[in-house]
Design a protein around this motif. Sequence first.
Motif, PDB file in Angstrom:
ATOM      1  N   MET A  60      -9.179   9.567 -17.161  1.00 16.33           N
ATOM      2  CA  MET A  60      -8.832  10.219 -15.904  1.00 16.33           C
ATOM      3  C   MET A  60      -9.628   9.645 -14.741  1.00 16.33           C
ATOM      4  N   GLU A  61     -10.845   9.207 -15.021  1.00 12.60           N
ATOM      5  CA  GLU A  61     -11.637   8.574 -13.971  1.00 12.60           C
ATOM      6  C   GLU A  61     -10.957   7.283 -13.506  1.00 12.60           C
ATOM      7  N   HIS A  62     -10.386   6.548 -14.450  1.00  8.63           N
ATOM      8  CA  HIS A  62      -9.640   5.333 -14.091  1.00  8.63           C
ATOM      9  C   HIS A  62      -8.438   5.681 -13.214  1.00  8.63           C
ATOM     10  N   ILE A  63      -7.739   6.756 -13.554  1.00  6.68           N
ATOM     11  CA  ILE A  63      -6.586   7.175 -12.756  1.00  6.68           C
ATOM     12  C   ILE A  63      -7.025   7.580 -11.351  1.00  6.68           C
ATOM     13  N   ARG A  64      -8.128   8.319 -11.270  1.00  7.02           N
ATOM     14  CA  ARG A  64      -8.608   8.759  -9.950  1.00  7.02           C
ATOM     15  C   ARG A  64      -8.930   7.560  -9.066  1.00  7.02           C
ATOM     16  N   ARG A  65      -9.545   6.543  -9.644  1.00  7.71           N
ATOM     17  CA  ARG A  65      -9.920   5.366  -8.862  1.00  7.71           C
ATOM     18  C   ARG A  65      -8.721   4.554  -8.410  1.00  7.71           C
ATOM     19  N   SER A  66      -7.584   4.758  -9.053  1.00  6.57           N
ATOM     20  CA  SER A  66      -6.375   4.026  -8.652  1.00  6.57           C
ATOM     21  C   SER A  66      -5.671   4.681  -7.468  1.00  6.57           C
ATOM     22  N   GLY A  67      -6.263   5.759  -6.943  1.00  9.97           N
ATOM     23  CA  GLY A  67      -5.692   6.381  -5.753  1.00  9.97           C
ATOM     24  C   GLY A  67      -4.931   7.656  -6.018  1.00  9.97           C
ATOM     25  N   VAL A  68      -5.099   8.242  -7.194  1.00  2.96           N
ATOM     26  CA  VAL A  68      -4.419   9.488  -7.526  1.00  2.96           C
ATOM     27  C   VAL A  68      -5.333  10.661  -7.180  1.00  2.96           C
ATOM     28  N   ARG A  88       0.861  -1.176   0.000  1.00  2.94           N
ATOM     29  CA  ARG A  88       0.000   0.000   0.000  1.00  2.94           C
ATOM     30  C   ARG A  88       0.905   1.235   0.000  1.00  2.94           C
ATOM     31  N   TYR A  89       0.691   2.137  -0.941  1.00  2.00           N
ATOM     32  CA  TYR A  89       1.512   3.344  -1.003  1.00  2.00           C
ATOM     33  C   TYR A  89       1.211   4.243   0.185  1.00  2.00           C
ATOM     34  N   THR A  90       2.265   4.827   0.744  1.00  2.00           N
ATOM     35  CA  THR A  90       2.100   5.691   1.915  1.00  2.00           C
ATOM     36  C   THR A  90       1.568   7.063   1.539  1.00  2.00           C
ATOM     37  N   ALA A  91       1.674   7.456   0.285  1.00  2.00           N
ATOM     38  CA  ALA A  91       1.152   8.745  -0.169  1.00  2.00           C
ATOM     39  C   ALA A  91       0.722   8.628  -1.624  1.00  2.00           C
ATOM     40  N   ASN A  92      -0.381   9.262  -1.968  1.00  2.00           N
ATOM     41  CA  ASN A  92      -0.870   9.228  -3.343  1.00  2.00           C
ATOM     42  C   ASN A  92      -0.366  10.438  -4.121  1.00  2.00           C
ATOM     43  N   PRO A  93      -0.016  10.273  -5.381  1.00  2.00           N
ATOM     44  CA  PRO A  93       0.428  11.426  -6.166  1.00  2.00           C
ATOM     45  C   PRO A  93      -0.713  12.395  -6.412  1.00  2.00           C
ATOM     46  N   CYS A  94      -0.388  13.641  -6.528  1.00  2.00           N
ATOM     47  CA  CYS A  94      -1.359  14.682  -6.821  1.00  2.00           C
ATOM     48  C   CYS A  94      -1.059  15.236  -8.213  1.00  2.00           C
TER      49      CYS A  94
END
Length: 425
Positions: A318-326, A289-295
């Motif tokens: 972009m919706e797919h990217i958002r759901r991946s935790g970005v 699990r990543y400790t921080a999500n990219p912005c």
Amino acid sequence: MEELVKLTREEKDLYTKVFDDAVVGMLSRYPLHFGIMLNVYRHVERLPDIEKSMDPRNYFAATWFEGTELHMEISRQFIGLSPSEKVATLVHELEHIFRRHLLRVEERERQIWLYATDVAINQDIEGLPDGVLTLETFAQPWKDKDGNMQPGVNLPSGLSAEEYYELLKQFRDQNEDKLPEGDGGGLGFPRSSGDDGGGCSSGGWKEMSDWERQKAEEGIRRLIEKSAEAMKRAGIGLGSYASLVDSWRDVPNPWKAYINRFVASVRNPDVRRTWHRVNRHNTYWKGARYTANPCLLLVFDTSGSVSDSDLGEFLGHMEHIRRSGVDVWVMQCDYGIQSVEHWAGGDSFRIKGRGGTSFMPPFEWLEDPDMDPQVVGRPRSFDGVIYLTDGYGDAPDTFPVPTLWGITKNGQPPHAGLWSFTLPE
């Protein structure tokens, strides 16, 4: 087997000339293959580290990818072949490439997939060396682990590699209690002259990541198109390979892979191991699990030259990217910044702008926290920018954060040297 003695410099020079002569020999009968070989990196017994366990006394040639580049090597066994056998061996290797066999290993059992692809290819190539895998190879009786002779399997001709794979795997599963261990990938069939596929072997037969597969396809498509164009200029027809060349021209632009790679490059590499996530490689290990999500700041060029369909396609990914935790922020900009908002997903998105084009304001805004528009909850910093545009406009020479440019078809990047890709139509 005696210890392998490395080739001398003189021997390698001789083998290199033999390799070059074999390539020239392809010209009259296989002009498309010849054109491709002119742009393939050629070696003598130089497989990458992943395949160092392969003994060069047991195969004639091998092929692998390094990014978009295609590499091929010959071994010391190659020099003993007749001229026609040398040509057929090189054609065999390229046929694996044409038919995307190296790109479709996926989760299949590597050895059985290699058998299946060889059988599919070798039916169509004349002059191959003795001992390569053919339909007749598998029809021969074989000796089980108790020493008893068993009937072979009669495979029909003209099937795809996938169909041969399923038939061979089914045979193996039905006879698993009789097969000698560790022989022929567990199939128990008579071994051919090569330990890894009947004298011809394609190195790098491993599962590829999506990015590796996209880069390899990009390289193959470029090689095929370049060779086909050269044939056209020379007045040489493509013959039976016309449909194959067309199929490669239809390979979709790997734009999603570019975006995925960019997101991965800006992601914080620090991870925490936890049982709450599944490990894709081994379910007995903890997942990550990543400790921080990219912005990320997604900048949409909303000038009049960019179509709504381009924006819609990009927004969907972009919706797919958002759901991946970005953490996603969206900026609309034509000649000036029209809006900036935190995007939590959703179907509705109203386009603002449709004026001229300038790429300067978004990067000025990134560097100046006090610049309008003032946004509630604006992040202290952004990890990267993805900029969708037709590319016609002024842009800074350098950027404050990593920036990926998505250029519409027939668009013009702001300037050379940018990390960019072409959006699909």
